[in-house]
Design an enzyme around this catalytic site. Structure first.
Site, short mmCIF file in Angstrom:
data_model
loop_
_atom_site.label_atom_id
_atom_site.label_comp_id
_atom_site.label_asym_id
_atom_site.label_seq_id
_atom_site.Cartn_x
_atom_site.Cartn_y
_atom_site.Cartn_z
N GLU A 1 0.83 -1.21 0.00
CA GLU A 1 0.00 0.00 0.00
C GLU A 1 0.86 1.26 0.00
O GLU A 1 0.53 2.24 -0.66
CB GLU A 1 -0.92 0.01 1.22
CG GLU A 1 -2.02 -1.05 1.19
CD GLU A 1 -1.53 -2.42 1.62
OE1 GLU A 1 -2.28 -3.40 1.48
OE2 GLU A 1 -0.37 -2.53 2.09
N PRO B 1 10.06 -14.18 -1.65
CA PRO B 1 8.96 -14.36 -0.69
C PRO B 1 8.35 -13.02 -0.29
O PRO B 1 9.05 -12.01 -0.23
CB PRO B 1 9.65 -15.03 0.51
CG PRO B 1 10.91 -15.63 -0.06
CD PRO B 1 11.33 -14.70 -1.14
N ARG B 2 7.07 -13.03 0.00
CA ARG B 2 6.36 -11.80 0.34
C ARG B 2 6.81 -11.24 1.68
O ARG B 2 6.94 -10.02 1.85
CB ARG B 2 4.84 -12.08 0.37
CG ARG B 2 3.98 -10.88 0.76
CD ARG B 2 3.98 -9.83 -0.31
NE ARG B 2 3.06 -8.74 -0.01
CZ ARG B 2 2.89 -7.69 -0.79
NH1 ARG B 2 3.60 -7.57 -1.91
NH2 ARG B 2 2.04 -6.73 -0.47
N MET C 1 14.54 -5.89 1.10
CA MET C 1 13.30 -5.13 1.03
C MET C 1 13.47 -3.97 0.06
O MET C 1 14.55 -3.37 -0.05
CB MET C 1 12.93 -4.59 2.42
CG MET C 1 12.64 -5.66 3.46
SD MET C 1 11.27 -6.74 3.01
CE MET C 1 9.92 -5.54 3.01
N GLY C 2 12.40 -3.64 -0.65
CA GLY C 2 12.39 -2.47 -1.51
C GLY C 2 13.02 -2.66 -2.87
O GLY C 2 13.24 -1.68 -3.59
N GLU C 3 13.31 -3.90 -3.26
CA GLU C 3 13.98 -4.14 -4.54
C GLU C 3 13.14 -4.94 -5.53
O GLU C 3 13.65 -5.38 -6.56
CB GLU C 3 15.31 -4.85 -4.32
CG GLU C 3 16.38 -4.00 -3.67
CD GLU C 3 17.77 -4.57 -3.84
OE1 GLU C 3 18.66 -3.83 -4.27
OE2 GLU C 3 17.96 -5.77 -3.54
N ASN D 1 0.10 -7.47 -6.99
CA ASN D 1 0.05 -6.43 -8.00
C ASN D 1 0.64 -6.88 -9.35
O ASN D 1 1.84 -7.13 -9.45
CB ASN D 1 0.81 -5.20 -7.47
CG ASN D 1 0.66 -3.99 -8.35
OD1 ASN D 1 0.02 -4.02 -9.38
ND2 ASN D 1 1.28 -2.90 -7.94
N GLU E 1 3.09 -3.80 -11.63
CA GLU E 1 4.54 -3.57 -11.55
C GLU E 1 5.30 -4.35 -12.63
O GLU E 1 6.09 -3.75 -13.36
CB GLU E 1 5.05 -3.89 -10.15
CG GLU E 1 4.53 -2.90 -9.11
CD GLU E 1 4.93 -3.26 -7.69
OE1 GLU E 1 5.35 -4.43 -7.48
OE2 GLU E 1 4.84 -2.41 -6.80
#
Length: 425
Positions: A60, A273-274, A313-315, A339, A342
């Site tokens: 989000e 992985p999420r 994270m963030g990649e 999503n 992306e």
């Protein structure tokens, strides 16, 4: 009914705290900053209009980032961003630093909300997608704080859940000042639950309004060159996977490795992985299946590796940009999917499982355009990958179709910002 709900929450508070403690065992960050969840946040002192934006977690927040950038460009606005999860909090801090006031969201308890609102004093409350809480909206309404749902969505499954508590849901929705909803189907579901038609605006999905910077494109090209051995190997990505999916994906990847196609046998899998608490477990699973695994955090990739574990994270957008074919997770198990926009923005052909109810409209658009194929088993996933690996023309055609859908549906951000400006005047 709301008072009964509040009383129930207070009665359940010990269990809520126990659940938080339990989650902290898997993800230690949950054990930190508990006071913020009870409204004990620093008092915000500013002469600007305070806009409180709630984004539950990473997905989000990233979806709201273009909107956040727009709001930050308005000199009248001081942004307060809340999240629920530690991973969401980490993304806010890593991306925005001290340019926004960031804390955890307060629990939906009356005295907690009174404390939070007194310290933050928002002029406008914005909430992403479906994160609606009765006491939060009632507290805003009592203080004449406009509350706006942005990028609203409501799956058929969620609508049925809300309908079971209609005596609570309808008053909650009536406390919304406005709801900017992604599509007419979801708008009709909100209306059926009691949201007034005059509060509904169908804006489209702001996730289509993401942009790929030149810096991101350059970094993605560099990573792709590394993973593909300068174009010698195709790169497959399985993104945002949930528990129960990784085994299926690895079964499919093993089938590719045993096929007669040279391209399939040499293909690389990027497995992301999420949830970060699953990174190590999934890495161990890959090794136990006999694959050579490199971890993104260690920057140790070489051409003998089979799998890159996305344990940072963030990649994710970077990893999509380094890939040739994308599988989007949360869909082989009944989590509702993630999503598609992306990977579509990178022009990738799309695969997913059959459980996509959280992204039903986007899935429909992608399927109708010929960009997305849904599968239900490891064998079907392997076959879908194999078709795209062996047919370069089909791979490109479906990638172009995905990108076309992504580009054709832009514009929700401008519509949403226009509504927000109405409340900021």
């Amino acid at each position: 009914m709301r008072y009964i709900y509040s009383l129930l929450l207070y009665c359940l508070l010990p269990f809520i705290l126990l659940r938080l403690l339990w989650r902290a065992l898997a993800a230690p960050a949950y054990a930190k900053r508990w006071a913020e969840r009870f409204g004990f946040v620093p008092t915000l002192s500013t002469h600007k209009k305070v806009v409180w934006l709630h984004t539950v977690s990473v997905g989000e927040f990233l979806a709201a980032l273009p909107l956040i950038r727009r709001l930050q460009a308005d000199d009248r606005v001081q942004l307060v961003i809340t999240t629920t999860t530690p991973t969401g909090s980490e993304r806010v801090r890593a991306t925005l630093g001290d340019s926004v006031f960031h804390v955890y969201a307060p629990y939906d308890l009356p005295n907690v909300l009174v404390r939070f609102l007194k310290r933050v004093k928002p002029s406008l409350y914005l909430v992403m997608e479906t994160e609606l809480w009765p006491n939060t909206l009632a507290a805003c309404a009592k203080r004449n704080i406009p509350a706006m749902l942005i990028n609203g969505r409501l799956s058929e499954k969620s609508a049925r859940g809300y309908a079971r508590f209609g005596a609570l849901t309808k008053p909650m929705l009536q406390h919304l000042s406005c709801a900017a909803i992604q599509n007419f189907t979801d708008a009709a579901r909100f209306a059926a639950l009691g949201l007034s038609d005059d509060k509904v605006i169908v804006t489209g999905n702001i996730k289509f309004d993401l942009s790929l910077t030149d810096d991101l494109r350059t970094k993605a090209a560099t990573l792709k060159s590394l993973l593909s051995n300068n174009g010698q190997r195709l790169v497959l990505i399985a993104a945002s996977t949930h528990q129960g999916e990784d085994e299926i994906i690895l079964d499919a990847f093993a089938q590719l490795r045993s096929s007669s196609s040279d391209e399939s046998r040499s293909a690389v899998l990027v497995l992301v992985p999420r949830h970060p608490e699953r990174f190590e477990r999934v890495g161990q699973l890959c090794v136990s299946r006999g694959f050579s695994v490199a971890r993104r955090s260690e920057h140790s990739w070489d051409n003998t590796n089979d799998i890159l574990l996305g344990n940072t994270m963030g990649e994710l957008m970077l990893m999509f940009g380094a890939s040739d074919i994308a599988f989007v997770g949360g869909s082989l198990v009944p989590n509702g999917g993630h999503n598609f926009i992306e990977p579509a923005a990178w022009g990738l052909p799309l695969l997913s499982g059959e459980h996509v109810f959280n992204f039903a409209e986007v899935a429909r658009l992608m399927t109708d355009a010929g960009a997305l194929v849904q599968v239900g088993s490891a064998t079907q996933l392997a076959q879908a990958f194999l078709q795209l690996i062996d047919d370069e023309a089909e791979r490109k055609r479906r990638g172009v179709a995905a990108l076309t859908v992504a580009l054709d549906n832009r514009g929700a951000l401008d519509k949403t910002c226009a509504v927000i400006q109405h409340y900021l005047k």
